[in-house]
Design a protein around this motif. Structure first.
Motif, PDB file in Angstrom:
ATOM      1  N   UNK A  27     116.832 -19.237  45.500  1.00 41.85           N
ATOM      2  CA  UNK A  27     117.029 -18.320  46.625  1.00 41.85           C
ATOM      3  C   UNK A  27     118.434 -17.731  46.626  1.00 41.85           C
ATOM      4  N   UNK A  28     119.449 -18.563  46.364  1.00 40.18           N
ATOM      5  CA  UNK A  28     120.813 -18.031  46.406  1.00 40.18           C
ATOM      6  C   UNK A  28     121.086 -17.124  45.213  1.00 40.18           C
ATOM      7  N   UNK A  29     120.423 -17.351  44.091  1.00 42.34           N
ATOM      8  CA  UNK A  29     120.572 -16.418  42.969  1.00 42.34           C
ATOM      9  C   UNK A  29     119.972 -15.062  43.301  1.00 42.34           C
ATOM     10  N   UNK A  30     118.838 -15.060  43.988  1.00 40.51           N
ATOM     11  CA  UNK A  30     118.267 -13.786  44.441  1.00 40.51           C
ATOM     12  C   UNK A  30     119.221 -13.108  45.424  1.00 40.51           C
ATOM     13  N   UNK A  31     119.783 -13.900  46.346  1.00 37.94           N
ATOM     14  CA  UNK A  31     120.751 -13.341  47.293  1.00 37.94           C
ATOM     15  C   UNK A  31     121.955 -12.761  46.558  1.00 37.94           C
ATOM     16  N   UNK A  32     122.410 -13.445  45.509  1.00 37.76           N
ATOM     17  CA  UNK A  32     123.536 -12.931  44.727  1.00 37.76           C
ATOM     18  C   UNK A  32     123.192 -11.591  44.090  1.00 37.76           C
ATOM     19  N   UNK A  33     121.964 -11.462  43.577  1.00 42.25           N
ATOM     20  CA  UNK A  33     121.552 -10.198  42.998  1.00 42.25           C
ATOM     21  C   UNK A  33     121.523  -9.081  44.026  1.00 42.25           C
TER      22      UNK A  33
END
Length: 552
Positions: free
Chosen positions: A487-493
């Motif tokens: 989830x946080x990687x998607x948020x980073x993107x």
């Protein structure tokens, strides 16, 4: 009325704010603090009120959610109403209602009564939220002073949401659950006593109130927020999808009404100007990440790390203190360089914080979580502070209430979308990993509970003997952390994309200090891009950055 008509008429030179304006700001901090606290103050009280009122599962959800639903649904209406009847009058009316509803909630004898009281609190909150920021727009005409004023407002909002759970936990250790609502009453009484110190502002050319437009805005926001939150909580099903479709149809009808009505609630010309429309978009994207990830970190601290709710809330205060100073940093940078790059920098810092958190493990040190959360929250505070001040600055003073309400509505939708999308992604990863971890020997109900949520797996593990329970809980914590990482990687993107959008859409957007057309003051000057606003970037904030903003 076209947006340009506001900027083409003469304005007197904009004076600096004096003692009266700063005293008025201190008065405005009361509703900011209380409304933001009410977002989070109920979290710890749920077990206590559930034991006494015995609500059904559906009633318990409405007790938690109805405040936010009503608040979101009425923001636009109340912002437009304040422009017409007067922002001080609306603020004081909201304070009276908020205080009375707090007393009603505190002494509720049934779940139905508490739901009704929470709905009334939402109505009161919707009158208070846009009125405070709109009054700041009218009180502080000098750009630098307005930046400081909105920075203080922002700190009050952030502090309220962060303090809410801590204060709630402390009260519940000594008093009954209704005490978490009664703390609102003295502050609202003080606001009513001090309210006459505030000057009155309204739009003399607003015309009649657009009642059909108000109903359409309510019919748009309520189903949209409800549908998004229900999908985030329970997955895709018929009722939330129907609600989303109905909300979108109502939103289309609302826009059509605003284009054709003789006296519309909103001046849609605001959205033709980059300074406003892009700020709303930036706020939405920031809140998408903030709220979407906060859901995971609350569970991480309490269920993965085993903290009590009060202990988790106390640790939550540390990143909040670190975040507070970033408003001043954003202001200073924006006075020296193009604010597009400062906003992009904020998104980039947030992206770095999320990438850092993507390496989080169940056994990671606590400082790792706190520092990484402070990093991404700091970046998003920079974004929302500059975005809010820019949007309020470009809005004509007569329309400041409507502009504030639109900003708040954007943050509500962004938070709901974050919960739905990022929550769904994390849940899907969790369930995928738990399919292999759940033992075939478990009863079907227990296996389903363990696969569905981390809390369910913890409950099932507590019923299993010895190492079997420990193995299930360890697997669930690892699966949950894997979902958090995704989830946080998607948020980073999303944050990286938002940084690029900020540069592309805001680069070169400048306001001028000096004379505008026909003697316009500095606070209302017009630049080559056709944008009105303050000559220097100020500091704003968002009501939700605080508690969710720390990500814990």
């Amino acid at each position: 009325m076209p947006f340009t008509s506001y900027t083409s008429r003469p304005y007197a030179s904009q004076p600096s704010a004096g003692r009266r304006e700063w005293i008025a700001l201190a008065v405005l901090l009361l509703p900011c603090l209380l409304v933001s606290m009410d977002v989070s103050v109920l979290y710890f009280a749920v077990p206590f009120l559930t034991a006494q009122l015995e609500p059904s599962s559906v009633q318990q959800l409405w007790i938690l959610d109805v405040y936010g639903f009503v608040l979101a649904g009425l923001l636009i209406t109340m912002g437009a109403l304040g422009d017409r009847v007067g922002r001080r009058k609306l603020l004081l009316s909201g304070a009276l209602l908020f205080g009375l509803a707090s007393g009603l909630a505190a002494y509720s004898g049934s779940a139905e009564m508490l739901i009704a009281a929470r709905a009334l609190l939402g109505v009161g909150g919707a009158t208070l939220m846009p009125s405070t920021l709109a009054l700041i727009r009218n009180l502080f005409h000098d750009a630098k002073q307005r930046g400081k004023a909105v920075a203080i407002w922002s700190a009050a909002m952030m502090g309220g949401i962060a303090i809410g759970p801590v204060l709630s936990g402390a009260l519940l250790e000594h008093f009954w659950w209704g005490s978490v609502f009664l703390i609102n009453a003295p502050a609202m009484v003080l606001l009513l006593v001090c309210g006459p110190l505030l000057p009155e502002f309204k739009n003399p050319a607003a015309g009649r109130f657009d009642l059909p437009g108000s109903l359409l805005s309510l019919l748009a926001m309520l189903p949209l927020v409800y549908g998004i939150k229900e999908i985030a909580r329970d997955g895709v099903s018929a009722l939330p999808v129907v609600a989303l479709a109905a909300g979108l149809l109502a939103a289309a009808a609302f826009v059509h009404r605003q284009r054709t009505a003789r006296h519309p609630m909103l001046d849609l010309e605001l959205f033709r100007h980059r300074g406003f429309s892009v700020s709303v978009l930036m706020n939405l994207l920031a809140m998408f990440a903030v709220v979407g990830c906060a859901v995971f970190f609350t569970q991480y601290l309490q269920t993965v790390r085993g903290m009590s709710p009060l202990e988790a809330a106390l640790w939550n205060l540390l990143p909040t203190l670190a975040v507070g100073g970033m408003t001043a940093v954003a202001t200073s940078l924006a006075q020296r360089m193009d604010r597009a790059y400062v906003i992009a920098l904020g998104f980039a810092i947030a992206a770095a914080g999320f990438v850092w958190l993507s390496w989080l493990e169940p056994g990671s040190a606590l400082w790792y979580v706190l520092v990484a959360s402070s990093v991404y929250a700091s970046g998003l505070v920079m974004v929302m502070s500059l975005g809010n001040e820019l949007a309020i600055g470009v809005a004509p003073p007569e329309r400041a209430g409507s502009a504030s309400a639109l900003l708040e509505s954007g943050t509500e939708l962004g938070g709901a979308l974050g919960m739905a999308i990022l929550g769904s992604i994390g849940s899907a990863v969790y369930r995928g990993h738990m399919d292999d971890a759940v033992s075939a020997g478990l009863p079907s109900g227990a296996a389903d509970a363990a696969r569905e949520t981390l809390a369910g797996a913890a409950a099932v593990a507590g019923e299993l003997p010895g190492r079997a329970g420990e193995a299930l809980l360890a697997a669930a914590r690892t699966a949950f952390t894997d979902g958090l990482q995704t989830a946080v990687l998607v948020a980073a993107g999303v944050m990286a994309l938002a940084a690029a959008l900020a540069i592309a859409l805001l680069r070169g957007l400048r306001t001028t200090e000096g004379e505008g057309p026909k003697g316009a003051g500095a606070g209302d000057a017009v630049d080559a891009a056709g944008v009105t606003g303050p000559g220097a970037a100020g500091v704003g904030g968002a009501a939700d950055v605080a508690g969710a903003g720390t990500g814990i």
